[in-house]
Design a protein around this motif. Sequence first.
Motif, mmCIF file in Angstrom:
data_model
loop_
_atom_site.group_PDB
_atom_site.id
_atom_site.type_symbol
_atom_site.label_atom_id
_atom_site.label_comp_id
_atom_site.label_asym_id
_atom_site.label_seq_id
_atom_site.Cartn_x
_atom_site.Cartn_y
_atom_site.Cartn_z
ATOM 1 N N THR A 172 -18.094 -0.466 41.112
ATOM 2 C CA THR A 172 -19.122 0.568 41.028
ATOM 3 C C THR A 172 -18.685 1.744 40.168
ATOM 4 O O THR A 172 -19.485 2.313 39.430
ATOM 5 C CB THR A 172 -19.476 1.080 42.437
ATOM 6 O OG1 THR A 172 -19.829 -0.029 43.258
ATOM 7 C CG2 THR A 172 -20.639 2.056 42.385
ATOM 8 N N ILE A 173 -17.405 2.095 40.239
ATOM 9 C CA ILE A 173 -16.969 3.327 39.581
ATOM 10 C C ILE A 173 -16.024 3.125 38.401
ATOM 11 O O ILE A 173 -15.788 4.048 37.637
ATOM 12 C CB ILE A 173 -16.298 4.270 40.596
ATOM 13 C CG1 ILE A 173 -15.048 3.608 41.201
ATOM 14 C CG2 ILE A 173 -17.290 4.688 41.672
ATOM 15 C CD1 ILE A 173 -14.203 4.537 42.040
ATOM 16 N N ASN A 174 -15.446 1.927 38.262
ATOM 17 C CA ASN A 174 -14.480 1.756 37.186
ATOM 18 C C ASN A 174 -14.333 0.287 36.808
ATOM 19 O O ASN A 174 -14.986 -0.585 37.395
ATOM 20 C CB ASN A 174 -13.123 2.368 37.562
ATOM 21 C CG ASN A 174 -12.472 1.700 38.769
ATOM 22 O OD1 ASN A 174 -12.852 0.605 39.184
ATOM 23 N ND2 ASN A 174 -11.483 2.360 39.342
ATOM 24 N N VAL A 175 -13.473 0.022 35.840
ATOM 25 C CA VAL A 175 -13.094 -1.334 35.463
ATOM 26 C C VAL A 175 -11.578 -1.418 35.520
ATOM 27 O O VAL A 175 -10.884 -0.549 34.982
ATOM 28 C CB VAL A 175 -13.585 -1.705 34.046
ATOM 29 C CG1 VAL A 175 -13.136 -3.124 33.675
ATOM 30 C CG2 VAL A 175 -15.101 -1.597 33.950
ATOM 31 N N VAL A 176 -11.078 -2.448 36.200
ATOM 32 C CA VAL A 176 -9.635 -2.644 36.287
ATOM 33 C C VAL A 176 -9.298 -4.047 35.793
ATOM 34 O O VAL A 176 -10.184 -4.888 35.606
ATOM 35 C CB VAL A 176 -9.122 -2.454 37.736
ATOM 36 C CG1 VAL A 176 -9.418 -1.051 38.234
ATOM 37 C CG2 VAL A 176 -9.725 -3.492 38.671
ATOM 38 N N LEU A 198 -16.801 5.022 35.292
ATOM 39 C CA LEU A 198 -18.071 4.566 34.750
ATOM 40 C C LEU A 198 -19.147 5.596 35.063
ATOM 41 O O LEU A 198 -18.988 6.414 35.982
ATOM 42 C CB LEU A 198 -18.446 3.214 35.355
ATOM 43 C CG LEU A 198 -17.606 2.016 34.908
ATOM 44 C CD1 LEU A 198 -17.995 0.777 35.705
ATOM 45 C CD2 LEU A 198 -17.760 1.764 33.415
ATOM 46 N N PRO A 199 -20.271 5.589 34.325
ATOM 47 C CA PRO A 199 -21.356 6.526 34.623
ATOM 48 C C PRO A 199 -21.766 6.435 36.093
ATOM 49 O O PRO A 199 -21.849 5.350 36.664
ATOM 50 C CB PRO A 199 -22.479 6.052 33.705
ATOM 51 C CG PRO A 199 -21.763 5.436 32.550
ATOM 52 C CD PRO A 199 -20.560 4.764 33.144
ATOM 53 N N GLY A 200 -22.021 7.577 36.679
ATOM 54 C CA GLY A 200 -22.370 7.632 38.088
ATOM 55 C C GLY A 200 -21.193 7.958 38.976
ATOM 56 O O GLY A 200 -21.351 8.213 40.164
ATOM 57 N N PHE A 201 -19.991 7.996 38.433
ATOM 58 C CA PHE A 201 -18.793 8.281 39.227
ATOM 59 C C PHE A 201 -18.915 9.617 39.948
ATOM 60 O O PHE A 201 -18.592 9.730 41.131
ATOM 61 C CB PHE A 201 -17.566 8.282 38.311
ATOM 62 C CG PHE A 201 -16.269 8.540 39.033
ATOM 63 C CD1 PHE A 201 -15.499 7.480 39.470
ATOM 64 C CD2 PHE A 201 -15.813 9.831 39.261
ATOM 65 C CE1 PHE A 201 -14.287 7.706 40.135
ATOM 66 C CE2 PHE A 201 -14.617 10.072 39.936
ATOM 67 C CZ PHE A 201 -13.857 8.997 40.371
ATOM 68 N N ALA A 202 -19.390 10.622 39.223
ATOM 69 C CA ALA A 202 -19.441 11.971 39.800
ATOM 70 C C ALA A 202 -20.617 12.166 40.744
ATOM 71 O O ALA A 202 -20.598 13.048 41.587
ATOM 72 C CB ALA A 202 -19.503 13.010 38.687
ATOM 73 N N GLN A 203 -21.661 11.336 40.594
ATOM 74 C CA GLN A 203 -22.840 11.483 41.449
ATOM 75 C C GLN A 203 -22.724 10.542 42.646
ATOM 76 O O GLN A 203 -23.124 9.374 42.589
ATOM 77 C CB GLN A 203 -24.128 11.191 40.688
ATOM 78 C CG GLN A 203 -24.464 12.223 39.625
ATOM 79 C CD GLN A 203 -23.753 11.926 38.321
ATOM 80 O OE1 GLN A 203 -23.506 10.789 38.005
ATOM 81 N NE2 GLN A 203 -23.446 12.957 37.565
#
Length: 460
Positions: A172-176, A198-203
């Motif tokens: 949801t928030i990143n790529v590993v 990724l977009p949306g991380f801060a929201q």
Amino acid sequence: MMRRVLIPTLLAMPLAATLLAQTLPAQTSTPKTGQSAFEDALEQKPGNRIHITVADLPTPHEDESVDNGPSLSPRDGAVPSVPAGYKVELYSEGEWQNPRLARTAPNGDIFVADSKAGKIYVLRGVGPDGKAQQKEVFASVEQFDNEKGKTLPFGINFYPAVNPKWVYVANTINVVKFPYKAGDLHSSGPAEIVVKELPGFAQLRGGGHWTRDVVFSKDGTRMFVSVGSRSNVDDTDNNPGEFHRADVLEYKPDGTFVKVYAYGIRNCVGEAINPISGDLWCSTNERDRLGNHLVPDYITHVQEGGFYGWPFYYMGGAKGGVQDPRHIGKHPELQSKVITPDVLVQPHMASLEMLFYPANEKGASAFPASIDGDIFAAEHGSWNRKNRAGYEVVHAFVHDGKATGEYEDFVTGFVTPDGKVWGRPVGVTVGKDGALYVVEDGANTIWRVTYTGNRQTASK
């Protein structure tokens, strides 16, 4: 003329859960068009052909909007239906919380994201009972995030394509990425962060659509990450939470951001690369609350720099796009840029993972030769429609490298005759044996579909 097709049964089945053929009237070989194309789940049968075009789309009817999501029922031994000449067997069940996307490693192991469990599993082999011979946890969310439950692994891919050294996981928030060599059942080292945020991380660490897929271009130089919208149709001009969402984003494999590859794609849940042309494709969830037959979900190749309408327009207008009534008068300069997708499927039926058969140029082909190059996609099932649709796997036809716009119901039977839902397809992958593996998260099962006829003599 009669032909044999497979139908579901609610009786208890043996462990292999093999569905036996019964004689039924032939399904339609002429596609349903016009208003008849908008079939519901109880009309879906293997072999039914559908061709929805923009000419079939009604005007918006916001008053039709309903909340008609399924209440899941126990499977009670039910099995899916497949076309004549095919066989379906239960491949895996139990100890799944929320199995989702599946991808096959070059060595034939099947990787499955159990998103809510925060785990990536590996399934290997086929036993005498048709079940997976091994099931192992390749990696878990604790290895790449310390807030379990807020990072949901989904997209899985292998890099490079030949003799991969890494397994990439889009969350949801990143790529590993995890170090990998063929045959590894467990990650051989810790995760390395490729894309930190990724977009949306801060929201609210995502919000809205949570799935993120990851694929690599045919030449391995580009990495495409899909990020769904945070809302149904929020005005992106006034909502910073939608920044770089409803987009396909291009990165380098090392995580360097390149650009927005395509935009206005509300929720590209499943990505795939056409193994012949190298084109990027998406299976997409469109918007809700415009009526029972708006807006169709779709499967399409994704044009670089292309605009697919969301949230201001949707496909089908004479000028390129139809204005969403909730955004009247906004961005007239975008209307002519709206791209109509290649394959329109039932509205609201939540088109998820897709693939090309076989999965690569040298992949095993065990289905009829006429299917080589075609598309399969998992349809999770509708909620915003009076007569539910979806809960199936569809087969979309491709001719000379281009989708015809027509598809057929392929794996159905996840809805009982009285309208109860026990299964919701979410993932599809092709095994090294050429079988189609179908993941569903209603009963949390995985099914293996094989062809029993002569693949050279079968026709579309």
